[in-house]
Design a protein around this motif. Sequence first.
Motif, PDB file in Angstrom:
ATOM      1  N   PHE A 106     -27.194 -20.701  14.231  1.00 40.09           N
ATOM      2  CA  PHE A 106     -26.756 -21.583  15.305  1.00 40.09           C
ATOM      3  C   PHE A 106     -25.252 -21.429  15.482  1.00 40.09           C
ATOM      4  N   PRO A 107     -24.778 -21.310  16.729  1.00 38.51           N
ATOM      5  CA  PRO A 107     -23.333 -21.187  16.945  1.00 38.51           C
ATOM      6  C   PRO A 107     -22.621 -22.513  16.677  1.00 38.51           C
ATOM      7  N   HIS A 108     -21.477 -22.417  16.003  1.00 42.12           N
ATOM      8  CA  HIS A 108     -20.631 -23.569  15.708  1.00 42.12           C
ATOM      9  C   HIS A 108     -19.222 -23.277  16.203  1.00 42.12           C
ATOM     10  N   VAL A 109     -18.517 -24.317  16.604  1.00 41.68           N
ATOM     11  CA  VAL A 109     -17.114 -24.224  16.988  1.00 41.68           C
ATOM     12  C   VAL A 109     -16.314 -24.945  15.915  1.00 41.68           C
ATOM     13  N   LEU A 110     -15.260 -24.287  15.406  1.00 39.55           N
ATOM     14  CA  LEU A 110     -14.396 -24.930  14.420  1.00 39.55           C
ATOM     15  C   LEU A 110     -13.294 -25.693  15.144  1.00 39.55           C
ATOM     16  N   VAL A 111     -13.135 -26.955  14.792  1.00 41.23           N
ATOM     17  CA  VAL A 111     -12.090 -27.792  15.375  1.00 41.23           C
ATOM     18  C   VAL A 111     -11.276 -28.408  14.246  1.00 41.23           C
ATOM     19  N   LEU A 112     -10.056 -28.775  14.564  1.00 38.25           N
ATOM     20  CA  LEU A 112      -9.190 -29.460  13.609  1.00 38.25           C
ATOM     21  C   LEU A 112      -9.199 -30.950  13.929  1.00 38.25           C
ATOM     22  N   LYS A 113      -9.141 -31.764  12.891  1.00 43.65           N
ATOM     23  CA  LYS A 113      -9.105 -33.215  13.059  1.00 43.65           C
ATOM     24  C   LYS A 113      -7.858 -33.746  12.376  1.00 43.65           C
ATOM     25  N   SER A 114      -7.071 -34.483  13.138  1.00 40.43           N
ATOM     26  CA  SER A 114      -5.872 -35.111  12.600  1.00 40.43           C
ATOM     27  C   SER A 114      -6.269 -36.371  11.854  1.00 40.43           C
ATOM     28  N   ARG A 115      -5.798 -36.514  10.631  1.00 35.91           N
ATOM     29  CA  ARG A 115      -6.133 -37.708   9.842  1.00 35.91           C
ATOM     30  C   ARG A 115      -5.391 -38.939  10.344  1.00 35.91           C
ATOM     31  N   LYS A 116      -4.185 -38.753  10.870  1.00 41.43           N
ATOM     32  CA  LYS A 116      -3.392 -39.895  11.352  1.00 41.43           C
ATOM     33  C   LYS A 116      -3.980 -40.496  12.623  1.00 41.43           C
ATOM     34  N   MET A 117      -4.226 -39.643  13.630  1.00 45.23           N
ATOM     35  CA  MET A 117      -4.630 -40.142  14.936  1.00 45.23           C
ATOM     36  C   MET A 117      -6.138 -40.093  15.150  1.00 45.23           C
ATOM     37  N   ALA A 118      -6.891 -39.547  14.221  1.00 43.07           N
ATOM     38  CA  ALA A 118      -8.342 -39.401  14.341  1.00 43.07           C
ATOM     39  C   ALA A 118      -8.723 -38.679  15.634  1.00 43.07           C
ATOM     40  N   LYS A 162      -0.659 -19.788  10.679  1.00 42.03           N
ATOM     41  CA  LYS A 162       0.081 -20.949  10.174  1.00 42.03           C
ATOM     42  C   LYS A 162      -0.844 -22.144   9.931  1.00 42.03           C
ATOM     43  N   LYS A 163      -1.724 -22.444  10.896  1.00 43.21           N
ATOM     44  CA  LYS A 163      -2.572 -23.633  10.784  1.00 43.21           C
ATOM     45  C   LYS A 163      -3.792 -23.420   9.904  1.00 43.21           C
ATOM     46  N   LEU A 164      -4.325 -22.200   9.904  1.00 47.83           N
ATOM     47  CA  LEU A 164      -5.534 -21.893   9.128  1.00 47.83           C
ATOM     48  C   LEU A 164      -5.269 -20.686   8.250  1.00 47.83           C
ATOM     49  N   ARG A 165      -4.514 -20.854   7.224  1.00 49.97           N
ATOM     50  CA  ARG A 165      -4.202 -19.731   6.352  1.00 49.97           C
ATOM     51  C   ARG A 165      -5.483 -19.202   5.735  1.00 49.97           C
ATOM     52  N   ALA A 166      -5.799 -17.956   6.004  1.00 47.15           N
ATOM     53  CA  ALA A 166      -6.984 -17.346   5.404  1.00 47.15           C
ATOM     54  C   ALA A 166      -6.726 -17.197   3.911  1.00 47.15           C
ATOM     55  N   ALA A 167      -7.594 -17.778   3.118  1.00 47.80           N
ATOM     56  CA  ALA A 167      -7.397 -17.774   1.672  1.00 47.80           C
ATOM     57  C   ALA A 167      -7.674 -16.407   1.055  1.00 47.80           C
ATOM     58  N   SER A 168      -8.316 -15.509   1.821  1.00 43.61           N
ATOM     59  CA  SER A 168      -8.725 -14.214   1.263  1.00 43.61           C
ATOM     60  C   SER A 168      -7.565 -13.237   1.109  1.00 43.61           C
ATOM     61  N   SER A 169      -6.665 -13.160   2.114  1.00 43.09           N
ATOM     62  CA  SER A 169      -5.575 -12.188   2.014  1.00 43.09           C
ATOM     63  C   SER A 169      -4.428 -12.566   2.930  1.00 43.09           C
ATOM     64  N   SER A 199     -12.783 -18.230   4.279  1.00 43.26           N
ATOM     65  CA  SER A 199     -12.319 -19.493   3.706  1.00 43.26           C
ATOM     66  C   SER A 199     -10.882 -19.714   4.166  1.00 43.26           C
ATOM     67  N   PHE A 200     -10.546 -20.974   4.420  1.00 45.56           N
ATOM     68  CA  PHE A 200      -9.249 -21.314   4.975  1.00 45.56           C
ATOM     69  C   PHE A 200      -8.574 -22.391   4.153  1.00 45.56           C
ATOM     70  N   ALA A 201      -7.263 -22.419   4.228  1.00 43.68           N
ATOM     71  CA  ALA A 201      -6.458 -23.483   3.642  1.00 43.68           C
ATOM     72  C   ALA A 201      -5.741 -24.178   4.793  1.00 43.68           C
ATOM     73  N   VAL A 202      -6.071 -25.435   5.043  1.00 44.12           N
ATOM     74  CA  VAL A 202      -5.452 -26.173   6.143  1.00 44.12           C
ATOM     75  C   VAL A 202      -4.392 -27.113   5.599  1.00 44.12           C
ATOM     76  N   MET A 203      -3.511 -27.583   6.485  1.00 45.05           N
ATOM     77  CA  MET A 203      -2.444 -28.492   6.097  1.00 45.05           C
ATOM     78  C   MET A 203      -3.028 -29.810   5.576  1.00 45.05           C
ATOM     79  N   ASN A 204      -2.243 -30.523   4.793  1.00 41.51           N
ATOM     80  CA  ASN A 204      -2.712 -31.765   4.169  1.00 41.51           C
ATOM     81  C   ASN A 204      -3.148 -32.834   5.165  1.00 41.51           C
ATOM     82  N   ASN A 205      -2.516 -32.895   6.329  1.00 41.59           N
ATOM     83  CA  ASN A 205      -2.828 -33.942   7.293  1.00 41.59           C
ATOM     84  C   ASN A 205      -3.949 -33.564   8.256  1.00 41.59           C
ATOM     85  N   LEU A 206      -4.628 -32.433   8.009  1.00 41.84           N
ATOM     86  CA  LEU A 206      -5.699 -31.965   8.885  1.00 41.84           C
ATOM     87  C   LEU A 206      -6.991 -31.739   8.118  1.00 41.84           C
TER      88      LEU A 206
END
Length: 134
Positions: free
Chosen positions: A17-29, A54-61, A111-118
Amino acid sequence: GIRREVAAVLMVQDHRFPHVLVLKSRKMASFFLPGGRLRPGESDAEGLQRKLTKKLRAASSDDFQWDIGEKIASWWSPDFSSHKFPYIPAHVTKPKLVLNVYTVQLKASCSFAVMNNLDILAVPLFEVYSRPVR
């Protein structure tokens, strides 16, 4: 001049099934597509590569390259507010902002590493259209 921004619709397959990746802000929901402002003289592809890295640092390389596809939309704003239109309004002679949206196909395993507030969420495409507006 006009302020240029880019955003990415990150597509991934999960259980066929196709999925879209979105970012969610913890502060503003709030939910948003990854991207942001371009630097002067920077192309859309270069800026989107930079913003995604910058926003989605690929953890692989460190040399991960994003598979940027075609432009699927342009959104225009007559001022710097959050109101954007898929066209230049008739009364606007010089829009202040353009947001170009591109597709980005992800590999089968990332796999990705996102910022603490996301947070990063994989939203099934059928969920985008099956929920009523609240």
